[in-house]
Scaffold this motif. Structure first.
Motif, PDB file in Angstrom:
ATOM      1  N   THR A 464      18.399   7.126  -3.819  1.00  0.00           N
ATOM      2  CA  THR A 464      18.421   8.496  -3.774  1.00  0.00           C
ATOM      3  C   THR A 464      17.123   8.774  -2.620  1.00  0.00           C
ATOM      4  N   PRO A 465      17.263   9.825  -1.777  1.00  0.00           N
ATOM      5  CA  PRO A 465      16.463  10.052  -0.770  1.00  0.00           C
ATOM      6  C   PRO A 465      15.403  10.735  -1.447  1.00  0.00           C
ATOM      7  N   ARG A 466      14.127  10.461  -0.888  1.00  0.00           N
ATOM      8  CA  ARG A 466      12.936  10.971  -1.483  1.00  0.00           C
ATOM      9  C   ARG A 466      12.901  12.378  -1.670  1.00  0.00           C
ATOM     10  N   ALA A 467      13.428  13.138  -0.751  1.00  0.00           N
ATOM     11  CA  ALA A 467      13.307  14.759  -0.509  1.00  0.00           C
ATOM     12  C   ALA A 467      14.341  15.033  -1.536  1.00  0.00           C
ATOM     13  N   ALA A 468      15.334  14.348  -2.011  1.00  0.00           N
ATOM     14  CA  ALA A 468      16.214  14.673  -3.019  1.00  0.00           C
ATOM     15  C   ALA A 468      15.692  14.438  -4.622  1.00  0.00           C
ATOM     16  N   LEU A 469      14.422  13.781  -4.582  1.00  0.00           N
ATOM     17  CA  LEU A 469      13.970  13.589  -5.897  1.00  0.00           C
ATOM     18  C   LEU A 469      12.545  14.443  -6.276  1.00  0.00           C
TER      19      LEU A 469
END
Length: 921
Positions: A464-469
């Protein structure tokens, strides 16, 4: 009108035309100052017509000229009948005029023009220059102008205020040489030259010397001013004091470098358990970072007089001091006093330090010209010293000193921590795992499951992209975790405030599974620290280990079965021989049974040894040009008994043209015999086997195809691995250890070829293909195969001594040699053998020696026999169970031959036959 008067008129007309065409105003006056002539331009400039002015005096027409600069110049020109020029302001017109006066025949001629605009421009320029200088002197920056030629034409007041030196006409290089810091001079001039070459702005940061001799950092910028042709006319530049900002930036950069170094040091020493390894690693990192010659960490004794040097680091220019005990007084009491007082010692060059002069030999012996030593004082006593040495003079920077000061404390802590860890390792394992996991995936969850932090590796492992976490609720960001083992683990850790671990199989969007190890730790306030890592390789390795363990068990079962099979008839035959009531035919038959079974066991053992040697690269090929047709004929001959016994049809499809390769004939025969033997074993009785050879341009391909039991796809992919075999019945009727095809692949690859296997499935037969590089026809020149030595005929009458602590092996070998007609003496130990040699009436001509003898080994026995006059000329043969190439190389040079147990009787007979022929000659 005569011609002369006509010419005069034409000249007058021409002159008038010229005067009327002038852009300047023109008028003339006679000696009485009366207007004689005005051109049209003069009328416009003076604001009066000719009719109104001609006949009037200049002063009558323009009374405002009286008392001005105009009147003074005009009257002087009239008096002296000379020329004059002036630019003056005419208040009546409120304009500036530029006037040129020329004497005329009867007065003066006036040429004039309105220059009010030019005068206004010049005044504006002067005012602008005055304003520029006022502005330039009022700003804090140093402002300067340099011409294209390099001449410095202007520096504002700030230059002299800062440097204390007024600017003179200098080039930028001269200014830089006089005022720029020596370390910055080269980069500055290089940037200046590049800016000139590319005709672009000049930007550089450098230090400039002040009137006090100190240096401050300046940001220097300059932009070129171009002419219409695009050439540089001059440079306009500023030098802005950025010293405070620069020092802050340098301090931040130094702090970042120190932090990065400290982090790297922590990562480097974290897995180390030995305190001395910790010290050595810290020294190595500091030495490489500083570019020093040597870094050594020493622990002080109770009195602080001696240092026990731990393993150090050097760059090779200085010798190691690790393991030495160093007396500080050898380097001067002043040095030891400084260190014991807890002060750092910084010496750029020991040759310039008076206190070091009496002890220079000690410094020179240690290779020290520059030293940075930092003591560690705990509880009022010096405990350790970290020293950085260089073999050349060196100016230690403040950052380097600070780095060493920080390092000694960190090294002490790390060393002491390592000592404590050695005693408390079991209790510390969990903490160490947490500490080590910082290089793995990491996430910090709030009590409401918001993702507060996650590193990049963690985001990658979570797919999962870091920005989405970040900032998202975990269950929203990764919805597949809801209801999973992971959610239950996290909630249990949060509720029970106890850490827990989970190995989790994560389904991948593209298919397949990724294995993760999750470790959850409770934090105050209901937060969780999650560490996770990819354990896919470990899981795969565990599966491979289980498979290898299963195959090992299968192999051991096979090996036990295969060894028991020949042992049964050998044991029965031995029992019959012990009974002693056998006729010669039964004895011969029994001997043949024993021989066949021993050959079978020897084949099994040789297969084991062969595959070990080949797979470890210990086999040396005896390569020569070979016709592969001959190799295949020999291989087919070897398997002929098995093929005939199982009533197989063996068809050969061999191309008629030559199929030359370079290889070891014995090994290639072994390759194809193994493949043919494999086909015969796994093809039911009455089946067919096809052996084909096809020669191509650069390779030769050999196929062995059968209509046997075939293979499942999973076996095809592993068929060339050790111990791989198809399913067998419990009677193990096909036999073998699963080594043959592994040996085939290794030997083929040693010959630069490839081997592959194909099967359509169980019951559909198999095909093995071997491809070898083809030897060009021009290079094919294979010599005849060497004939195998024939068994020597009996009756040679050699005196042979057999020495072996295995009495059965020694006695049987002795009986075989006696059967060949030799005189044999058998001994079971080295001392007994030496005693026999000393007392024998006729010394042995050949000695067969075991190597692993219990009292004196075979090598030492060979040396002693070789040194004795009775056996100095005897032929020594090693007969041993050690058959590796390294074992052969370890034999004493006294040995002439080396045989591996069980000895090849044919080869031994050939050796003895050769000795006998040499004795007769």
């Amino acid at each position: 009108m005569n011609d002369r008067s006509g010419s005069a008129q034409r000249l007058a007309d021409d002159a008038a035309a010229i005067l009327e065409g002038m852009s300047d105003g023109f008028f003339s006056v006679d000696s009485a100052w009366k207007f004689v002539y005005l051109n049209g331009r003069a009328e416009g400039l003076l604001g009066a017509s000719r009719a109104a002015l001609v006949g009037k005096t200049l002063w009558e027409a323009f009374p405002a000229l009286a008392g001005t600069a105009f009147e003074e110049v005009y009257r002087k020109a009239m008096r002296e009948h000379g020329a004059a020029e002036l630019t003056a302001y005419y208040s009546d017109h409120r304009r500036w005029y530029e006037v040129r006066i020329a004497p005329a025949a009867a007065g003066l001629s006036f040429y004039f023009r309105d220059v009010s605009a030019q005068v206004a421009t010049q005044q504006a320029l002067r005012e602008s220059e005055r304003d520029f200088r006022l502005m330039a002197d009022s700003v804090p920056q140093i402002i300067w102008i340099v011409m294209a030629s390099g001449e410095a034409v202007y520096f504002n007041r700030q230059w002299e205020d800062y440097t204390g030196v007024p600017i003179v006409s200098s080039t930028p290089a001269e200014v830089a040489n006089d005022f720029v810091h020596p370390d910055d001079l080269g980069p500055t001039m290089a940037a200046w030259a590049e800016a000139y070459a590319q005709q672009r702005g000049f930007h550089v940061q450098h230090r400039i010397r002040s009137r006090t001799g100190s240096y401050r950092w300046f940001l220097v910028r300059a932009e070129p001013v171009m002419d219409a042709a695009g050439a540089i006319v001059r440079w306009f530049g500023t030098s802005t004091d950025i010293h405070e900002e620069k020092m802050v930036k340098l301090a931040l950069e130094a702090a970042e470098r120190r932090h990065a170094f400290q982090q790297a040091l922590a990562d480097r020493i974290r897995p180390l358990l030995d305190p001395e390894e910790v010290a050595a690693a810290a020294c190595a990192m500091l030495g490489q970072y500083l570019g020093a010659g040597r870094v050594v960490y020493g622990e002080a004794d109770d009195g602080g007089m001696q240092l026990d040097m731990k393993p150090d680091w050097t760059d090779g220019s200085l010798a190691s001091m690790g393991g030495r005990r160093l007396r500080l007084e050898d380097f001067g009491m002043a040095v030891s006093d400084i260190l014991r007082a807890g002060h750092k010692l910084v010496i750029d060059d020991v040759l310039r330090v008076d206190a070091a002069q009496p002890h220079l030999p000690n410094y020179m012996e240690a290779g020290i010209r520059a030293v940075l030593a930092v003591p560690l004082v705990k509880e009022g006593r010096m405990r350790a010293v970290l020293s950085v040495h260089d073999g050349a003079p060196r100016a230690w920077s403040a950052e380097q000193v600070a780095m060493a000061e920080d390092m000694v404390d960190r090294t002490w802590f790390a060393v002491e921590s390592a000592r404590a860890q050695a005693e408390l390792r079991a209790e510390r394992d969990q903490s160490r795992q947490i500490f080590d996991s910082m290089t793995e995936g990491f996430a910090l969850l709030d009590s409401d499951w918001t993702v507060l932090q996650v590193n990049e590796i963690g985001a990658q492992l979570a797919r999962t992209p870091r920005a989405a976490l970040l900032g998202q609720e975990l269950w929203t960001a990764i919805p597949q975790l809801l209801g999973s083992e992971v959610e239950r683990l996290y909630r249990r850790v949060q509720a029970q405030a106890l850490p827990a671990t989970l190995e989790y199989a994560q389904a991948l969007p593209a298919g397949g599974t990724a294995w993760l190890e999750l470790r959850a730790y409770p934090l105050p306030g209901g937060r969780l620290a999650i560490f996770f890592r990819d354990i896919g390789e470990r899981k795969a390795a565990e599966g491979q280990l289980r498979e290898a363990d299963r195959r090992k068990d299968d192999f051991l079962a096979m090996l036990a079965h295969e060894l028991r099979n020949p042992l049964a008839p050998i044991g029965a035959a031995a029992h019959l021989l012990r009974v002693g009531r056998l006729d010669p035919d039964r004895v011969r038959h029994t001997s043949q049974i024993i021989g066949r079974q021993v050959d079978h066991m020897t084949h099994l053992v040789n297969d084991l040894l062969d595959v070990s040697r080949v797979t470890r690269g210990l086999v040396e090929l005896e390569s020569a040009p070979l016709d592969l047709r001959d190799v295949l004929a020999d291989a087919a001959e070897q398997v002929a008994p098995l093929v005939q016994a199982r009533r197989h049809l063996l068809r050969a499809e061999i191309a008629p043209e030559g199929a030359m390769v370079v290889g070891d004939k014995k090994r290639l025969v072994q390759v194809f015999a193994n493949i043919l033997n494999n086909a015969a074993k796994y093809t039911p009785e009455g089946g067919s086997i096809t052996l084909s050879l096809l020669a191509q341009a650069d390779s030769v391909c050999v196929d062995v195809a059968d209509n046997g039991i075939g293979m499942a796809p999973q076996l095809v992919s592993h068929v060339f691995e050790l111990f791989a075999q198809a399913e067998r019945s419990s009677d193990r009727s096909a036999g073998g250890l699963g080594l043959g095809l592994a040996l085939v692949r290794s030997l083929v690859e040693l010959h630069g070829g490839t081997v592959s296997c194909h099967s359509a499935g169980p019951g559909l037969g198999s095909r093995f293909s071997v491809r070898l590089p083809r030897l060009a026809a021009a290079a094919a020149d294979a010599g005849p195969d060497a004939a195998a030595p024939a068994m020597a005929a009996g009756g040679q009458g050699l005196r042979v001594l057999v020495v072996d602590d295995n009495t059965d092996a020694a006695d049987m070998l002795g009986m075989v040699l006696e059967g060949l007609g030799h005189q044999v003496a058998v001994e079971y130990g080295s001392h007994a053998a030496l005693a026999r040699v000393r007392t024998a009436s006729a010394p042995p001509q050949v000695c067969l020696l075991d190597i692993g003898l219990p009292d004196i080994d075979g090598n030492e026995l060979a040396r002693r026999l070789h040194s004795r006059p009775e056996t100095a000329d005897a032929v020594l043969v090693a007969v041993t169970g050690y058959g590796q190439e390294s074992d052969r190389q370890a034999l004493d040079p006294a040995f002439a031959h080396h045989l591996v147990k069980p000895a090849d009787i044919g080869r031994l007979a050939a050796i003895l036959d050769g000795v006998a022929r040499a004795a007769r000659s």
